[in-house]
Design a protein around this motif. Structure first.
Motif, PDB file in Angstrom:
ATOM      1  N   PRO A  20       0.807  -1.222   0.000  1.00  0.00           N
ATOM      2  CA  PRO A  20       0.000   0.000   0.000  1.00  0.00           C
ATOM      3  C   PRO A  20       0.839   1.271   0.000  1.00  0.00           C
ATOM      4  O   PRO A  20       0.476   2.260  -0.639  1.00  0.00           O
ATOM      5  CB  PRO A  20      -0.832  -0.115   1.280  1.00  0.00           C
ATOM      6  N   ALA A  23       2.016   1.782  -3.517  1.00  0.00           N
ATOM      7  CA  ALA A  23       0.896   2.237  -4.337  1.00  0.00           C
ATOM      8  C   ALA A  23       0.560   3.693  -4.036  1.00  0.00           C
ATOM      9  O   ALA A  23       0.213   4.466  -4.945  1.00  0.00           O
ATOM     10  CB  ALA A  23      -0.318   1.345  -4.101  1.00  0.00           C
ATOM     11  N   ALA A  24       0.660   4.079  -2.774  1.00  0.00           N
ATOM     12  CA  ALA A  24       0.393   5.473  -2.412  1.00  0.00           C
ATOM     13  C   ALA A  24       1.442   6.396  -3.016  1.00  0.00           C
ATOM     14  O   ALA A  24       1.114   7.482  -3.517  1.00  0.00           O
ATOM     15  CB  ALA A  24       0.365   5.611  -0.889  1.00  0.00           C
ATOM     16  N   ALA A  81      -5.182   3.357  -1.270  1.00  0.00           N
ATOM     17  CA  ALA A  81      -3.988   2.838  -0.605  1.00  0.00           C
ATOM     18  C   ALA A  81      -4.085   3.009   0.907  1.00  0.00           C
ATOM     19  O   ALA A  81      -3.657   2.136   1.677  1.00  0.00           O
ATOM     20  CB  ALA A  81      -2.741   3.538  -1.146  1.00  0.00           C
ATOM     21  N   TRP A 198      -0.663  -2.039  -8.575  1.00  0.00           N
ATOM     22  CA  TRP A 198      -2.046  -2.155  -8.121  1.00  0.00           C
ATOM     23  C   TRP A 198      -2.566  -3.576  -8.288  1.00  0.00           C
ATOM     24  O   TRP A 198      -3.400  -4.043  -7.496  1.00  0.00           O
ATOM     25  CB  TRP A 198      -2.932  -1.168  -8.867  1.00  0.00           C
ATOM     26  N   LEU A 201      -1.316  -5.346  -5.241  1.00  0.00           N
ATOM     27  CA  LEU A 201      -2.088  -4.929  -4.071  1.00  0.00           C
ATOM     28  C   LEU A 201      -3.475  -5.564  -4.088  1.00  0.00           C
ATOM     29  O   LEU A 201      -3.978  -6.041  -3.060  1.00  0.00           O
ATOM     30  CB  LEU A 201      -2.205  -3.405  -4.034  1.00  0.00           C
TER      31      LEU A 201
END
Length: 382
Positions: A20, A23-24, A81, A198, A201
Motif C-alpha cells: 500500500p 501504491a500510495a 492505498a 495495483w 495490491l
C-alpha cells in the motif's frame, strides 16, 4: 512471491504494508505529474499522431483530458492505498486495484515500454555479459576459452566490417540522437509499473483473509515442475523466430529489409543483430527457470558462484518481461492485422509468449517457495 498464508486469526497487514505504501507513492507521483502537465502542456509527451500508433489508449484520448484524469486517479489511488493500509473497505480497494490495473497496466503502456526494454537489452546486454564472464573467468576452468570466444567474435565483427570503428561510431551517433525519444517510453513504463503495483495490491487484498492449510494440488512442487517446465519451453520457443530471422541479416538475403538499405546504413545491420541476439539470450535465460543454474549461480558468475539463486532474482525480471509481452499482445495484433502482414504474429507471438512466460515464472516461484528438494523439477533433476 509469498504462497504461504498467514495462520488463522493473524492479520497479514504487517507482511503487506509495503505494498500500500508503494501504491500510495505511485499515486502521489501520478497526481503530481497530472498537475505538472496541466500547468506545462507543452511538456506533454503523447500528442496525437495519426501516422504513428504505439497501441496505447493515449493515442485516442485528447491531450487536454489526460492531466486532470491523472490528478483524479492519483487522489483516488491515495485514498484506496490508505484503506488498504488500514485493512478497511476491501471491496473498494479491490475495485480500484482492478480498474487501475486495467487502465494503467493494460490500456495505457502499449508497445513503448517493450521497445525501450528491447533496445536497452541490445545495447547493454553484450557489455554486461562480457564483463561478467571476464570478471569470473579466472575462477572457472572454461573461463579462458569463453573469453577467447568473445575476442574471436569481436575480431571477426571488426574485420568483416559488421562492427568496425566506423560502424560503431555511426551506431553510437544514432543512439545519441534517439535519447530524446526515450521520454514517452519512460512515462509509459512508469504507468505500467503502477498498473502492476495495483495488481499486486489487489491480489494480496483478495488473499488477505485466507488462512493456512493444504495447498491446492496444482500448486505443489511436483505439479509445478510439470506444468512449469511445459510453459518454460513454450516461452523459450516463442523467442526463436525473431532471433533467428535477425541472423539472416548476416546473409545476402536479409529478412524484412532491403539489402541495399543495409548496405547504405550498416549500423542498422548491427542494431538488428543485437536485437536478435537479445531475443535468443532471452530464450536461454528463460530455460533457467527449469535448469539447475536457475537455482545455483553458475561457476562463471563472480562473487556469488555456487550460492543459491534468490528466487526474486529470477521472478522479478521474469514477471516484468512477461508483463511487457502481455501488454504488447493486443496492440501488436491490431497493428499487424491492420497492416495485412500476418506473418508478424509469428515473428512477435506476444499473445502466447507473455502468458507462457508468466506461467513459467509462477511455476518457478511456487516450486522454489514450496521447499522442493534441490534440483527437483529442473531439466536434470527429478
Amino acid at each position: 512471491m509469498d504462497i504461504a498464508y498467514a495462520p488463522a486469526g493473524r492479520r497479514t497487514r504487517t507482511r503487506t504494508s509495503s505494498v500500500p505504501l508503494a501504491a500510495a507513492a505511485w499515486s502521489a507521483a501520478t497526481g503530481a505529474l497530472g498537475l505538472w502537465w496541466s500547468s506545462r502542456p507543452e511538456h506533454y509527451p503523447f500528442p496525437p499522431d495519426p501516422g504513428t500508433t504505439a497501441g496505447t489508449l493515449l493515442d485516442v484520448v485528447p491531450p487536454a483530458l489526460v492531466p486532470p484524469a491523472l490528478v483524479a486517479a492519483g487522489a483516488v489511488g491515495l485514498g484506496a492505498a490508505a484503506l488498504a493500509r488500514a485493512g478497511w473497505a476491501r471491496r473498494v480497494v479491490l475495485l480500484v486495484a482492478a480498474a487501475w490495473f486495467a487502465v494503467f497496466g493494460l490500456a495505457v503502456p502499449g508497445l513503448r515500454p517493450l521497445v525501450l526494454a528491447g533496445y536497452l537489452m541490445a545495447v547493454f546486454g553484450p557489455v554486461v555479459l562480457f564483463a561478467t564472464v571476464l570478471t569470473g573467468a579466472w575462477r572457472w576452468r572454461g573461463g579462458p576459452l569463453a573469453v577467447g570466444a568473445f575476442v574471436l567474435v569481436g575480431s571477426a565483427a571488426w574485420g568483416t566490417g559488421l562492427a568496425d570503428g566506423d560502424v560503431v561510431r555511426r551506431y553510437l551517433a544514432v543512439l545519441g540522437s534517439a535519447l530524446p525519444r526515450t521520454v514517452p517510453p519512460l512515462f509509459a513504463a512508469f504507468f505500467l509499473t503502477g498498473g502492476l503495483m495495483w495488481a499486486v495490491l489487489g491480489a494480496r487484498t483478495a488473499l488477505g483473509d485466507r488462512t493456512s492449510g493444504q495447498l491446492p494440488a496444482w500448486m505443489r512442487p511436483d505439479a509445478t515442475a510439470r506444468w512449469g517446465r511445459t510453459a518454460t519451453f513454450v516461452a523459450a520457443a516463442c523467442a526463436l523466430p525473431y532471433g533467428l530471422l535477425r541472423l539472416t541479416w548476416l546473409t545476402p538475403w536479409p529478412f524484412g529489409i532491403d539489402p541495399a538499405a543495409l548496405a547504405a546504413a550498416p549500423e542498422m545491420r548491427l542494431h538488428g543483430l543485437l536485437l536478435g541476439l537479445a531475443a535468443l539470450a532471452g530464450a536461454v535465460l528463460t530455460t533457467g527457470l527449469v535448469a539447475r543454474w536457475g537455482e545455483v549461480w553458475p561457476c562463471w558468475v563472480p562473487v556469488v558462484r555456487g550460492r543459491a539463486v534468490p528466487p526474486a532474482a529470477a521472478v522479478v525480471p521474469g514477471a516484468v518481461v512477461a508483463a511487457l509481452f502481455t501488454v504488447a499482445a493486443v496492440p501488436m495484433v491490431v497493428i499487424t492485422v491492420a497492416s495485412g502482414d500476418l506473418f508478424g504474429l509469428v515473428v512477435f507471438p506476444f499473445f502466447g509468449w507473455g502468458p507462457a512466460l508468466a506461467i513459467a515464472v509462477l511455476g518457478y516461484a511456487l516450486r522454489r517457495a514450496g521447499g522442493a528438494p534441490d534440483g527437483a523439477g529442473t531439466i536434470g533433476g527429478s
